[in-house]
Design a protein around this motif. Structure first.
Motif, PDB file in Angstrom:
ATOM      1  N   VAL A   1       0.580  -1.305   0.179  1.00 38.87           N
ATOM      2  CA  VAL A   1      -0.276   0.013  -0.029  1.00 38.87           C
ATOM      3  C   VAL A   1       0.590   1.157  -0.204  1.00 38.87           C
ATOM      4  N   ALA A   2       2.194   1.117   1.052  1.00 37.70           N
ATOM      5  CA  ALA A   2       2.714   2.553   0.981  1.00 37.70           C
ATOM      6  C   ALA A   2       3.071   2.411  -0.182  1.00 37.70           C
ATOM      7  N   VAL A   3       4.191   1.692  -1.360  1.00 42.71           N
ATOM      8  CA  VAL A   3       4.555   1.295  -2.918  1.00 42.71           C
ATOM      9  C   VAL A   3       3.243   2.486  -3.824  1.00 42.71           C
ATOM     10  N   LEU A   4       2.274   1.747  -3.307  1.00 46.78           N
ATOM     11  CA  LEU A   4       1.475   1.571  -4.418  1.00 46.78           C
ATOM     12  C   LEU A   4       0.992   3.630  -4.065  1.00 46.78           C
ATOM     13  N   GLY A   5       0.832   4.580  -2.876  1.00 46.81           N
ATOM     14  CA  GLY A   5       0.775   5.095  -3.131  1.00 46.81           C
ATOM     15  C   GLY A   5       1.774   6.389  -3.646  1.00 46.81           C
TER      16      GLY A   5
ATOM     17  N   PHE B   1       1.431   6.142  -6.705  1.00 47.90           N
ATOM     18  CA  PHE B   1       0.472   7.786  -7.559  1.00 47.90           C
ATOM     19  C   PHE B   1       0.494   8.661  -7.548  1.00 47.90           C
ATOM     20  N   VAL B   2       1.442   8.989  -6.215  1.00 49.06           N
ATOM     21  CA  VAL B   2       1.737  10.586  -5.547  1.00 49.06           C
ATOM     22  C   VAL B   2       2.783  11.081  -7.187  1.00 49.06           C
ATOM     23  N   ALA B   3       3.624  10.055  -7.349  1.00 47.74           N
ATOM     24  CA  ALA B   3       4.492  10.158  -8.697  1.00 47.74           C
ATOM     25  C   ALA B   3       3.938  10.056  -9.671  1.00 47.74           C
ATOM     26  N   VAL B   4       3.316  10.103 -10.324  1.00 46.39           N
ATOM     27  CA  VAL B   4       2.417   9.622 -11.478  1.00 46.39           C
ATOM     28  C   VAL B   4       1.624  11.494 -11.450  1.00 46.39           C
ATOM     29  N   ALA B   5       0.760  11.409 -10.563  1.00 44.78           N
ATOM     30  CA  ALA B   5      -0.086  12.617 -10.392  1.00 44.78           C
ATOM     31  C   ALA B   5       0.760  13.830 -10.335  1.00 44.78           C
ATOM     32  N   PHE B   6       2.512  13.559  -9.428  1.00 44.05           N
ATOM     33  CA  PHE B   6       3.005  15.023 -10.266  1.00 44.05           C
ATOM     34  C   PHE B   6       3.770  15.007 -11.302  1.00 44.05           C
ATOM     35  N   GLY B   7       4.094  14.122 -11.801  1.00 40.87           N
ATOM     36  CA  GLY B   7       4.399  14.327 -13.122  1.00 40.87           C
ATOM     37  C   GLY B   7       3.845  14.293 -14.139  1.00 40.87           C
ATOM     38  N   GLY B   8       2.200  13.870 -13.612  1.00 41.80           N
ATOM     39  CA  GLY B   8       1.495  14.392 -15.071  1.00 41.80           C
ATOM     40  C   GLY B   8       0.906  15.643 -14.902  1.00 41.80           C
TER      41      GLY B   8
END
Length: 133
Positions: free
Chosen positions: A24-28, A31-38
């Motif tokens: 869950v920590a890795v997925l979180g 998710f944050v990295a993809v959101a900031f990159g996008g």
């Protein structure tokens, strides 16, 4: 020998819970990295001198960016934290106090704790910290 296998099975089940938390920590983080990159890829980036100014409620900034804060505000915040901890300590104390066999002991402990807080409050009052000038 069979006890060793049972211990391994218990240990494997024990660490499965940590595996779920780690996943869950890795997925979180992903998710944050993809959101900031996008957001970085999709946003328009056109810096202008007006955009680089400090924002103060829609008004051009006046004076220096450094403001002095009086120490007494920190003292009030510190006193608030002390009494908030006191309030948090009172709730579990009340539940233990209601349990049979713990009444007198927990009552004495609470009076000792409240005595320490009273000494601290009297010290702050004697130093004039609680006076708003």
């Amino acid at each position: 020998m069979p006890d060793m296998f049972a211990a391994d099975a218990v240990a494997a089940g024990y660490f499965d819970g940590y595996g779920v938390v780690g996943l869950v920590a890795v997925l979180g983080l992903l998710f944050v990295a993809v959101a900031f990159g996008g957001a970085r890829l999709l946003r328009p980036a056109v810096p202008t001198p007006e955009k680089l100014l400090t924002y103060e409620c829609g008004v051009d900034p006046v004076g220096e960016g450094w403001a002095h804060t009086q120490v007494r505000y920190y003292v009030y915040a510190f006193l608030y934290v002390i009494f908030a901890v006191d309030a948090i300590f009172l709730f579990p104390w009340a539940t233990v106090f209601a349990a049979p066999g713990y009444g007198a002991v927990t009552l004495v402990e609470m009076f000792i704790f409240l005595g320490f807080l009273a000494v601290g409050l009297l010290y702050a009052w004697k130093k004039g910290v609680l006076e708003w000038t």
